[in-house]
Design a protein around this motif. Structure first.
Motif, PDB file in Angstrom:
ATOM      1  N   UNK A 164       0.832  -1.199   0.000  1.00 35.93           N
ATOM      2  CA  UNK A 164       0.000   0.000   0.000  1.00 35.93           C
ATOM      3  C   UNK A 164       0.872   1.256   0.000  1.00 35.93           C
TER       4      UNK A 164
ATOM      5  N   UNK B  79      -0.157   4.057   1.493  1.00 36.01           N
ATOM      6  CA  UNK B  79      -0.502   4.867   2.655  1.00 36.01           C
ATOM      7  C   UNK B  79       0.738   5.052   3.531  1.00 36.01           C
TER       8      UNK B  79
ATOM      9  N   UNK C  80      -7.364   3.353   7.818  1.00 34.65           N
ATOM     10  CA  UNK C  80      -7.368   3.845   6.438  1.00 34.65           C
ATOM     11  C   UNK C  80      -7.856   2.744   5.510  1.00 34.65           C
ATOM     12  N   UNK C  81      -8.811   3.096   4.663  1.00 40.00           N
ATOM     13  CA  UNK C  81      -9.254   2.164   3.630  1.00 40.00           C
ATOM     14  C   UNK C  81      -8.334   2.348   2.436  1.00 40.00           C
ATOM     15  N   UNK C  82      -7.763   1.258   1.949  1.00 41.74           N
ATOM     16  CA  UNK C  82      -6.794   1.375   0.861  1.00 41.74           C
ATOM     17  C   UNK C  82      -6.716   0.059   0.104  1.00 41.74           C
ATOM     18  N   UNK C  83      -5.797  -0.009  -0.841  1.00 43.15           N
ATOM     19  CA  UNK C  83      -5.527  -1.255  -1.550  1.00 43.15           C
ATOM     20  C   UNK C  83      -4.253  -1.866  -0.998  1.00 43.15           C
TER      21      UNK C  83
ATOM     22  N   UNK D  13      -8.838  -4.581  -1.783  1.00 45.55           N
ATOM     23  CA  UNK D  13      -9.284  -3.484  -0.940  1.00 45.55           C
ATOM     24  C   UNK D  13      -9.297  -3.930   0.521  1.00 45.55           C
TER      25      UNK D  13
ATOM     26  N   UNK E 173       4.707   3.748  -7.941  1.00 46.34           N
ATOM     27  CA  UNK E 173       3.429   4.458  -7.889  1.00 46.34           C
ATOM     28  C   UNK E 173       3.705   5.955  -7.991  1.00 46.34           C
TER      29      UNK E 173
ATOM     30  N   UNK F 166      -2.433  11.719   0.703  1.00 41.87           N
ATOM     31  CA  UNK F 166      -1.870  11.298  -0.583  1.00 41.87           C
ATOM     32  C   UNK F 166      -2.093   9.813  -0.847  1.00 41.87           C
ATOM     33  N   UNK F 167      -2.647   9.511  -1.998  1.00 40.70           N
ATOM     34  CA  UNK F 167      -2.888   8.115  -2.379  1.00 40.70           C
ATOM     35  C   UNK F 167      -2.525   7.947  -3.857  1.00 40.70           C
ATOM     36  N   UNK F 168      -2.107   6.739  -4.246  1.00 44.39           N
ATOM     37  CA  UNK F 168      -1.748   6.504  -5.645  1.00 44.39           C
ATOM     38  C   UNK F 168      -2.988   6.528  -6.539  1.00 44.39           C
TER      39      UNK F 168
ATOM     40  N   UNK G 176      -5.945   3.884  -6.773  1.00 47.94           N
ATOM     41  CA  UNK G 176      -7.096   3.780  -5.878  1.00 47.94           C
ATOM     42  C   UNK G 176      -8.301   4.540  -6.414  1.00 47.94           C
TER      43      UNK G 176
ATOM     44  N   UNK H  96     -12.798   8.246  -5.375  1.00 44.24           N
ATOM     45  CA  UNK H  96     -11.814   7.526  -4.560  1.00 44.24           C
ATOM     46  C   UNK H  96     -12.364   6.144  -4.226  1.00 44.24           C
TER      47      UNK H  96
ATOM     48  N   UNK I 288     -11.236   3.055  -3.930  1.00 43.93           N
ATOM     49  CA  UNK I 288     -10.661   2.141  -2.939  1.00 43.93           C
ATOM     50  C   UNK I 288     -10.274   2.852  -1.654  1.00 43.93           C
ATOM     51  N   UNK I 289     -10.881   3.998  -1.402  1.00 43.04           N
ATOM     52  CA  UNK I 289     -10.606   4.711  -0.159  1.00 43.04           C
ATOM     53  C   UNK I 289     -11.909   5.148   0.475  1.00 43.04           C
ATOM     54  N   UNK I 290     -12.131   6.466   0.502  1.00 44.72           N
ATOM     55  CA  UNK I 290     -13.309   6.994   1.196  1.00 44.72           C
ATOM     56  C   UNK I 290     -14.563   6.980   0.321  1.00 44.72           C
TER      57      UNK I 290
END
Lengths: 190, 90
Positions: free
Chosen positions: A125, A127, A140-143, A148, B1, B12-14, B17, B58, B60-62
């Protein structure tokens, strides 16, 4: 009449267990399948994003029971299974301020810990897992790879990863793979 | 990424996502607008060079819709805002 009996078993029953990878002892990773108690998914109604105090009452009082992962979105987790009465009691608390869905059989928690746990998770990830920006209790929701997952820090060197049930074994194998350079001990419930 | 998008909720996210939807600058015509106006709204898109506002989800996040202002040449990201903050979605 039921034609066949439904078999209740935990998602990681058949997953790989044992010691894998490097034989060092200093920074080994411990992987554990956690109790499949309850997982509740809470979504705030429109205009009700600020429900933190109400949502905290839905939790069982455990230290990281309530996990926020976006505006008006929470997971509430616990080790004990909920009865239908418990669940409707919690739903009544939220009235029409938020909706609640029982995801207990839909999502699985995996515990991962060890001195190098941040380095392991960082392989999957983007993050920032440093404790300065990812404090204990933060989620934190992430890959992780392409899966997921909700990552929660439960301690200085320990995290929980919550994943959809169908992906649990795949993620389990990935986490073992990611931990090989440090050595990993994987343990399911039995 | 390489491409990081700083989500206003998650940090910050790639880009992996996120799901890109497209141009955020176009305005929905009135229900009784002409067929040409609707045709343009549904089908016609510019292919801008430089600064450009787009909707990104987003995924795969919020799971919030964001408006991302970015440069289509340099891939620089200038601004990210929640789409609802602009009053454009419910």
């Amino acid at each position: 009449m039921v034609d066949f009996a439904l078999l209740h078993r935990s998602a990681l029953t058949g997953a790989k267990t044992g010691a894998f990878g490097a034989t060092s002892t200093g920074s080994r990773i411990a992987l554990a399948a956690l109790a499949e108690g309850h997982v509740l998914h809470l979504l705030a109604a429109h205009g009700n994003d600020d429900l933190q105090s109400l949502v905290s009452q839905i939790g069982d009082g455990g230290p990281y029971a309530v996990r926020a992962y976006g505006p008006g979105q929470w997971f509430v987790v616990g080790d004990a299974a909920l009865s239908a009465a418990d669940f409707s009691g919690k739903a009544a608390l939220l009235a029409n301020k938020a909706s609640i869905a029982d995801q207990s059989h839909g999502r699985v928690r995996i515990g991962i810990s060890g001195a190098s746990v941040e380095a392991v998770l960082a392989k999957g990830t983007a993050v920032d897992l440093d404790r300065a920006s990812f404090a204990i209790g933060h989620s934190a929701m992430t890959l992780i790879g392409h899966i997921s997952a909700l990552i929660t820090r439960t301690g200085v060197e320990s995290f929980e990863v919550m994943v959809l049930r169908g992906f649990a074994e795949s993620l389990w194998d990935d986490l073992i793979q990611m931990s090989l350079e440090f050595g990993v001990d994987a343990k399911t419930a039995d | 990424m390489a491409s990081l998008i700083t989500c206003s909720h998650c940090g910050p996210r790639p880009k992996e996502e996120f799901t890109v939807k497209g141009d955020a600058a176009i305005a929905r015509p009135a229900a009784d607008a002409s067929e040409d106006a609707w045709y343009a709204y549904v089908y016609l898109r510019d292919n801008p060079r430089g600064r450009h506002k787009e909707y990104w989800h987003h995924t795969s996040g919020c799971r919030r819709w964001l408006v991302v202002e970015r440069d289509t040449v340099t891939h620089a990201i200038y601004a990210v805002a929640d789409a609802a903050a602009q009053g454009e979605t419910a």
